[in-house]
Design a protein around this motif. Structure first.
Motif, mmCIF file in Angstrom:
data_model
loop_
_atom_site.group_PDB
_atom_site.id
_atom_site.type_symbol
_atom_site.label_atom_id
_atom_site.label_comp_id
_atom_site.label_asym_id
_atom_site.label_seq_id
_atom_site.Cartn_x
_atom_site.Cartn_y
_atom_site.Cartn_z
ATOM 1 N N UNK A 61 0.844 -1.197 0.000
ATOM 2 C CA UNK A 61 0.000 0.000 0.000
ATOM 3 C C UNK A 61 0.878 1.244 0.000
ATOM 4 N N UNK A 62 0.580 2.152 -0.913
ATOM 5 C CA UNK A 62 1.349 3.400 -1.025
ATOM 6 C C UNK A 62 0.603 4.469 -0.237
ATOM 7 N N UNK A 63 1.178 4.911 0.852
ATOM 8 C CA UNK A 63 0.538 5.850 1.776
ATOM 9 C C UNK A 63 0.787 7.299 1.375
ATOM 10 N N UNK A 64 2.033 7.599 0.999
ATOM 11 C CA UNK A 64 2.394 8.990 0.674
ATOM 12 C C UNK A 64 3.487 8.991 -0.381
ATOM 13 N N UNK A 65 3.408 9.936 -1.305
ATOM 14 C CA UNK A 65 4.464 10.141 -2.297
ATOM 15 C C UNK A 65 4.672 11.638 -2.472
ATOM 16 N N UNK A 66 5.900 12.070 -2.316
ATOM 17 C CA UNK A 66 6.317 13.432 -2.656
ATOM 18 C C UNK A 66 7.387 13.237 -3.721
ATOM 19 N N UNK A 67 7.065 13.596 -4.948
ATOM 20 C CA UNK A 67 7.951 13.320 -6.087
ATOM 21 C C UNK A 67 9.389 13.745 -5.797
ATOM 22 N N UNK A 73 5.336 3.518 2.418
ATOM 23 C CA UNK A 73 4.623 2.291 2.076
ATOM 24 C C UNK A 73 4.181 1.576 3.345
ATOM 25 N N UNK A 74 3.152 0.747 3.209
ATOM 26 C CA UNK A 74 2.797 -0.198 4.264
ATOM 27 C C UNK A 74 2.650 -1.561 3.630
ATOM 28 N N UNK A 83 -0.571 -10.469 11.413
ATOM 29 C CA UNK A 83 -1.870 -9.859 11.168
ATOM 30 C C UNK A 83 -1.785 -8.336 11.290
ATOM 31 N N UNK A 84 -0.613 -7.808 11.000
ATOM 32 C CA UNK A 84 -0.416 -6.371 11.096
ATOM 33 C C UNK A 84 0.565 -5.915 10.021
ATOM 34 N N UNK A 85 0.567 -4.617 9.764
ATOM 35 C CA UNK A 85 1.455 -4.021 8.766
ATOM 36 C C UNK A 85 2.598 -3.275 9.435
ATOM 37 N N UNK A 86 3.673 -3.116 8.679
ATOM 38 C CA UNK A 86 4.780 -2.254 9.074
ATOM 39 C C UNK A 86 4.872 -1.128 8.048
ATOM 40 N N UNK A 87 5.543 -0.066 8.426
ATOM 41 C CA UNK A 87 5.656 1.121 7.571
ATOM 42 C C UNK A 87 7.089 1.288 7.096
ATOM 43 N N UNK A 88 7.236 1.530 5.795
ATOM 44 C CA UNK A 88 8.531 1.758 5.165
ATOM 45 C C UNK A 88 8.547 3.200 4.655
#
Length: 151
Positions: A61-67, A73-74, A83-88
């Motif tokens: 999942x793409x959470x935020x993009x600043x070109x 990402x999650x 049963x959980x996500x991590x954030x990259x």
């Protein structure tokens, strides 16, 4: 203790070129997602990544993009029955005002403070470190470091 890490590399190319090597699925598939990437990294998108060493595409999942600056990402934690996500969080910064060099940092957080969470975070830390080496080799020299690495 919070399970979080950050890896980095200096790439001898402008931030825009390095950012595109990550955001563009065709380019990403040339050196990192050895089984292919589907979908551009755009805010709000869910893309699919596949790796020969971890067969079977999975959602990112793409959470935020600043070109040319930042991608957040999650994805599902790399541990059995997670049963959980991590954030990259990936950042792309020109080095000391030099538009021809980019500092790329990749941080990952949100792991559970368990033995399997620690093991999963170590595995992903290794993977992101390899991704940065592969990114540098691909963008600077056109070499795919991961080709045949896991077969």
């Amino acid at each position: 203790m919070e399970l979080r890490y950050c890896v980095f590399a200096h790439i001898a190319k402008p931030a825009h070129e390095v950012f595109e090597a990550v955001a563009d699925p065709e380019k990403l598939s040339c050196y990192f997602t050895t089984g292919g990437a589907q979908g551009r990294l755009e805010e709000g998108a869910t893309v699919m990544w596949d790796f020969q060493d971890f067969p079977g595409a999975f959602p990112v999942d793409v959470i935020e993009v600043v070109a040319d600056e930042r991608i957040v990402l999650e994805w599902k934690a790399n541990e059995p029955d997670a049963d959980y996500n991590v954030t990259v969080t990936m950042t792309f910064k020109p080095v000391d005002g030099d538009a021809g060099r980019t500092l790329v940092e990749i941080a990952e957080e949100g792991w559970r403070e368990t033995e399997s969470g620690l093991k999963g975070s170590y595995g992903n830390c290794m993977g992101w470190s390899q991704m940065l080496a592969a990114l540098k080799a691909w963008v600077e020299y056109g070499i795919n470091l991961r080709e045949g690495m896991y077969r």
